[in-house]
Design a protein around this motif. Structure first.
Motif, PDB file in Angstrom:
ATOM      1  N   VAL A 129     -29.243   4.419   0.183  1.00 43.10           N
ATOM      2  CA  VAL A 129     -28.794   3.001   1.272  1.00 43.10           C
ATOM      3  C   VAL A 129     -29.501   1.260  -0.004  1.00 43.10           C
ATOM      4  CG1 VAL A 129     -30.683   1.513   3.098  1.00 43.10           C
ATOM      5  CG2 VAL A 129     -30.651   4.287   2.962  1.00 43.10           C
ATOM      6  N   LEU A 130     -29.909   1.453  -0.828  1.00 44.24           N
ATOM      7  CA  LEU A 130     -29.758   0.688  -1.658  1.00 44.24           C
ATOM      8  C   LEU A 130     -29.201  -0.023  -2.092  1.00 44.24           C
ATOM      9  CD1 LEU A 130     -32.985   1.226  -3.840  1.00 44.24           C
ATOM     10  CD2 LEU A 130     -33.199  -0.143  -1.522  1.00 44.24           C
ATOM     11  N   CYS A 131     -27.673   1.142  -2.502  1.00 45.48           N
ATOM     12  CA  CYS A 131     -26.137   0.669  -3.041  1.00 45.48           C
ATOM     13  C   CYS A 131     -25.634  -0.043  -1.754  1.00 45.48           C
ATOM     14  CB  CYS A 131     -25.338   2.365  -3.135  1.00 45.48           C
ATOM     15  SG  CYS A 131     -26.164   2.923  -4.132  1.00 45.48           S
ATOM     16  N   THR A 132     -24.370  -1.339  -2.709  1.00 49.67           N
ATOM     17  CA  THR A 132     -23.586  -1.835  -1.864  1.00 49.67           C
ATOM     18  C   THR A 132     -22.494  -0.738  -1.176  1.00 49.67           C
ATOM     19  OG1 THR A 132     -22.878  -2.032  -3.769  1.00 49.67           O
ATOM     20  CG2 THR A 132     -24.186  -3.952  -3.346  1.00 49.67           C
ATOM     21  N   PRO A 133     -21.725  -1.035  -1.306  1.00 48.09           N
ATOM     22  CA  PRO A 133     -20.787  -0.006  -0.299  1.00 48.09           C
ATOM     23  C   PRO A 133     -19.806  -0.027  -2.041  1.00 48.09           C
ATOM     24  CG  PRO A 133     -20.419  -2.217   1.110  1.00 48.09           C
ATOM     25  CD  PRO A 133     -21.612  -2.449   0.225  1.00 48.09           C
ATOM     26  N   ASP A 134     -19.480  -0.958  -2.732  1.00 53.36           N
ATOM     27  CA  ASP A 134     -19.038  -0.972  -4.083  1.00 53.36           C
ATOM     28  C   ASP A 134     -19.143   0.100  -4.915  1.00 53.36           C
ATOM     29  OD1 ASP A 134     -16.636  -2.361  -3.110  1.00 53.36           O
ATOM     30  OD2 ASP A 134     -17.811  -4.289  -4.407  1.00 53.36           O
ATOM     31  N   GLN A 135     -20.812   0.068  -4.588  1.00 58.24           N
ATOM     32  CA  GLN A 135     -21.760   1.421  -5.781  1.00 58.24           C
ATOM     33  C   GLN A 135     -21.882   2.814  -4.978  1.00 58.24           C
ATOM     34  OE1 GLN A 135     -25.290  -1.198  -5.598  1.00 58.24           O
ATOM     35  NE2 GLN A 135     -25.015  -1.872  -7.715  1.00 58.24           N
ATOM     36  N   LEU A 136     -21.336   2.641  -4.084  1.00 59.66           N
ATOM     37  CA  LEU A 136     -21.597   3.834  -3.102  1.00 59.66           C
ATOM     38  C   LEU A 136     -21.091   5.464  -3.951  1.00 59.66           C
ATOM     39  CD1 LEU A 136     -21.924   3.469   1.076  1.00 59.66           C
ATOM     40  CD2 LEU A 136     -23.734   3.550  -0.986  1.00 59.66           C
ATOM     41  N   PRO A 137     -19.483   5.368  -4.327  1.00 58.53           N
ATOM     42  CA  PRO A 137     -19.170   6.231  -5.125  1.00 58.53           C
ATOM     43  C   PRO A 137     -19.607   7.216  -6.118  1.00 58.53           C
ATOM     44  CG  PRO A 137     -17.447   4.367  -4.291  1.00 58.53           C
ATOM     45  CD  PRO A 137     -18.416   3.988  -4.105  1.00 58.53           C
ATOM     46  N   GLN A 138     -20.225   5.894  -6.874  1.00 59.44           N
ATOM     47  CA  GLN A 138     -20.504   5.947  -8.423  1.00 59.44           C
ATOM     48  C   GLN A 138     -22.180   6.529  -8.142  1.00 59.44           C
ATOM     49  OE1 GLN A 138     -19.348   2.684  -7.879  1.00 59.44           O
ATOM     50  NE2 GLN A 138     -18.142   2.705  -9.463  1.00 59.44           N
ATOM     51  N   TYR A 139     -22.665   6.383  -7.285  1.00 60.98           N
ATOM     52  CA  TYR A 139     -23.999   6.901  -6.779  1.00 60.98           C
ATOM     53  C   TYR A 139     -23.560   8.261  -6.203  1.00 60.98           C
ATOM     54  CZ  TYR A 139     -28.296   8.320  -5.343  1.00 60.98           C
ATOM     55  OH  TYR A 139     -29.359   8.640  -4.057  1.00 60.98           O
ATOM     56  N   ASP A 140     -23.166   8.830  -5.966  1.00 65.33           N
ATOM     57  CA  ASP A 140     -23.107  10.002  -5.360  1.00 65.33           C
ATOM     58  C   ASP A 140     -21.626  10.564  -6.281  1.00 65.33           C
ATOM     59  OD1 ASP A 140     -23.511   9.265  -2.214  1.00 65.33           O
ATOM     60  OD2 ASP A 140     -21.446   8.697  -2.115  1.00 65.33           O
ATOM     61  N   SER A 141     -21.751  10.362  -7.276  1.00 66.45           N
ATOM     62  CA  SER A 141     -21.119  11.025  -8.471  1.00 66.45           C
ATOM     63  C   SER A 141     -22.702  10.797  -8.718  1.00 66.45           C
ATOM     64  CB  SER A 141     -19.767  10.407  -9.324  1.00 66.45           C
ATOM     65  OG  SER A 141     -20.310  11.342 -10.203  1.00 66.45           O
ATOM     66  N   LEU A 142     -23.478  10.730  -9.422  1.00 63.14           N
ATOM     67  CA  LEU A 142     -24.741  10.732 -10.359  1.00 63.14           C
ATOM     68  C   LEU A 142     -25.727  11.711  -9.658  1.00 63.14           C
ATOM     69  CD1 LEU A 142     -26.416   9.245 -12.345  1.00 63.14           C
ATOM     70  CD2 LEU A 142     -26.938   7.843 -11.327  1.00 63.14           C
ATOM     71  N   VAL A 143     -25.725  11.336  -8.135  1.00 60.95           N
ATOM     72  CA  VAL A 143     -26.646  12.686  -7.964  1.00 60.95           C
ATOM     73  C   VAL A 143     -25.999  13.512  -8.360  1.00 60.95           C
ATOM     74  CG1 VAL A 143     -27.460  12.891  -6.341  1.00 60.95           C
ATOM     75  CG2 VAL A 143     -27.901  11.065  -6.280  1.00 60.95           C
ATOM     76  N   LEU A 144     -24.754  13.707  -7.765  1.00 61.31           N
ATOM     77  CA  LEU A 144     -24.141  15.268  -7.677  1.00 61.31           C
ATOM     78  C   LEU A 144     -24.753  16.213  -9.083  1.00 61.31           C
ATOM     79  CD1 LEU A 144     -21.071  14.861  -5.723  1.00 61.31           C
ATOM     80  CD2 LEU A 144     -23.012  16.286  -5.176  1.00 61.31           C
ATOM     81  N   ARG A 145     -23.916  14.930 -10.573  1.00 60.48           N
ATOM     82  CA  ARG A 145     -24.500  15.183 -11.092  1.00 60.48           C
ATOM     83  C   ARG A 145     -25.532  15.981 -11.692  1.00 60.48           C
ATOM     84  NH1 ARG A 145     -21.492  10.353 -13.111  1.00 60.48           N
ATOM     85  NH2 ARG A 145     -23.295  10.363 -14.614  1.00 60.48           N
ATOM     86  N   LEU A 146     -26.629  14.796 -11.458  1.00 62.18           N
ATOM     87  CA  LEU A 146     -27.802  15.157 -11.491  1.00 62.18           C
ATOM     88  C   LEU A 146     -28.225  16.352 -11.129  1.00 62.18           C
ATOM     89  CD1 LEU A 146     -29.950  11.885 -11.295  1.00 62.18           C
ATOM     90  CD2 LEU A 146     -29.077  12.636 -13.519  1.00 62.18           C
ATOM     91  N   LEU A 147     -27.547  16.919 -10.011  1.00 61.33           N
ATOM     92  CA  LEU A 147     -28.500  17.897  -9.336  1.00 61.33           C
ATOM     93  C   LEU A 147     -27.363  19.350  -9.790  1.00 61.33           C
ATOM     94  CD1 LEU A 147     -28.077  17.129  -5.398  1.00 61.33           C
ATOM     95  CD2 LEU A 147     -29.967  17.784  -6.555  1.00 61.33           C
ATOM     96  N   ARG A 148     -26.251  19.281 -10.785  1.00 58.75           N
ATOM     97  CA  ARG A 148     -25.782  20.417 -10.917  1.00 58.75           C
ATOM     98  C   ARG A 148     -26.031  20.672 -12.413  1.00 58.75           C
ATOM     99  NH1 ARG A 148     -19.972  17.350 -10.379  1.00 58.75           N
ATOM    100  NH2 ARG A 148     -19.688  18.165  -8.305  1.00 58.75           N
ATOM    101  N   LYS A 149     -26.768  19.716 -13.286  1.00 59.02           N
ATOM    102  CA  LYS A 149     -27.948  19.676 -13.933  1.00 59.02           C
ATOM    103  C   LYS A 149     -28.759  20.597 -14.384  1.00 59.02           C
ATOM    104  CE  LYS A 149     -29.970  16.460 -18.375  1.00 59.02           C
ATOM    105  NZ  LYS A 149     -30.685  15.396 -18.208  1.00 59.02           N
ATOM    106  N   MET A 150     -29.946  20.093 -13.022  1.00 65.63           N
ATOM    107  CA  MET A 150     -30.483  21.099 -12.153  1.00 65.63           C
ATOM    108  C   MET A 150     -30.624  22.452 -12.574  1.00 65.63           C
ATOM    109  SD  MET A 150     -32.745  18.307  -9.113  1.00 65.63           S
ATOM    110  CE  MET A 150     -32.689  20.134  -8.377  1.00 65.63           C
TER     111      MET A 150
END
Length: 166
Positions: A129-150
């Motif tokens: 929710v803190l992200c701007t609309p332009d930041q959402l794709p980068q945030y989603d990608s980062l979260v998925l990478r972190l989860l894959r790393k887990m």
């Protein structure tokens, strides 16, 4: 006990063990990979949010508040999970433990894991929710990478390869 019940019990226990190993590998791997404590890990995530997502100082400050609240909320959840697992593995001391008791202990662990996963999901949602609309794709990608790393097993002496930026 029927074959179906035994198979279901083994599937539940297997899924729980895999989920717990993934969580342990993630947290132990972060400490081994970086030799960092909780503060340093937090600042690393903060830096990733700044560098990869484009968080500004205000967003970073709000993220820190969310992370601190999250840590306070999940700490007792992890303590409860540890106690539930202790209860399960104490059953090893009793060779004639009935399957019903084993199943009950596994169900408690499954419920606690579910609560942790839902709380973690909600944390990521609150940060999103803190992200701007332009930041959402980068945030989603980062979260998925972190989860894959887990989910990846940590191998001693292996350095992590940086994920390519989009």
């Amino acid at each position: 006990m029927s074959t179906t019940r035994n198979r279901n019990l083994l599937i539940i226990i297997g899924a729980l063990l895999l989920a717990n190993v993934a969580v342990l590998v993630y947290f132990l791997g972060q400490k081994r990979n970086s030799g960092m404590g909780q503060r340093e890990v937090h600042s690393t995530v903060t830096e990733m949010l700044k560098d990869e997502v484009g968080f500004n100082e205000e967003q970073s400050a709000k993220y820190k508040e969310l992370k601190d609240k999250q840590r306070e909320k999940i700490r007792p959840m992890y303590d409860n999970m540890r106690k539930a697992k202790d209860s399960l593995f104490r059953l090893l001391s009793y060779p004639d433990t009935p399957d019903s008791l084993l199943n009950k202990a596994a169900e408690v662990i499954a419920q606690r894991q579910k609560e942790l996963d839902i709380e973690t999901f909600n944390h990521f949602r609150r940060v999103r929710v803190l992200c701007t609309p332009d930041q959402l794709p980068q945030y989603d990608s980062l979260v998925l990478r972190l989860l894959r790393k887990m989910g990846k097993p940590f191998r001693h002496g292996e350095t992590e390869k940086a994920a390519p930026k989009k």
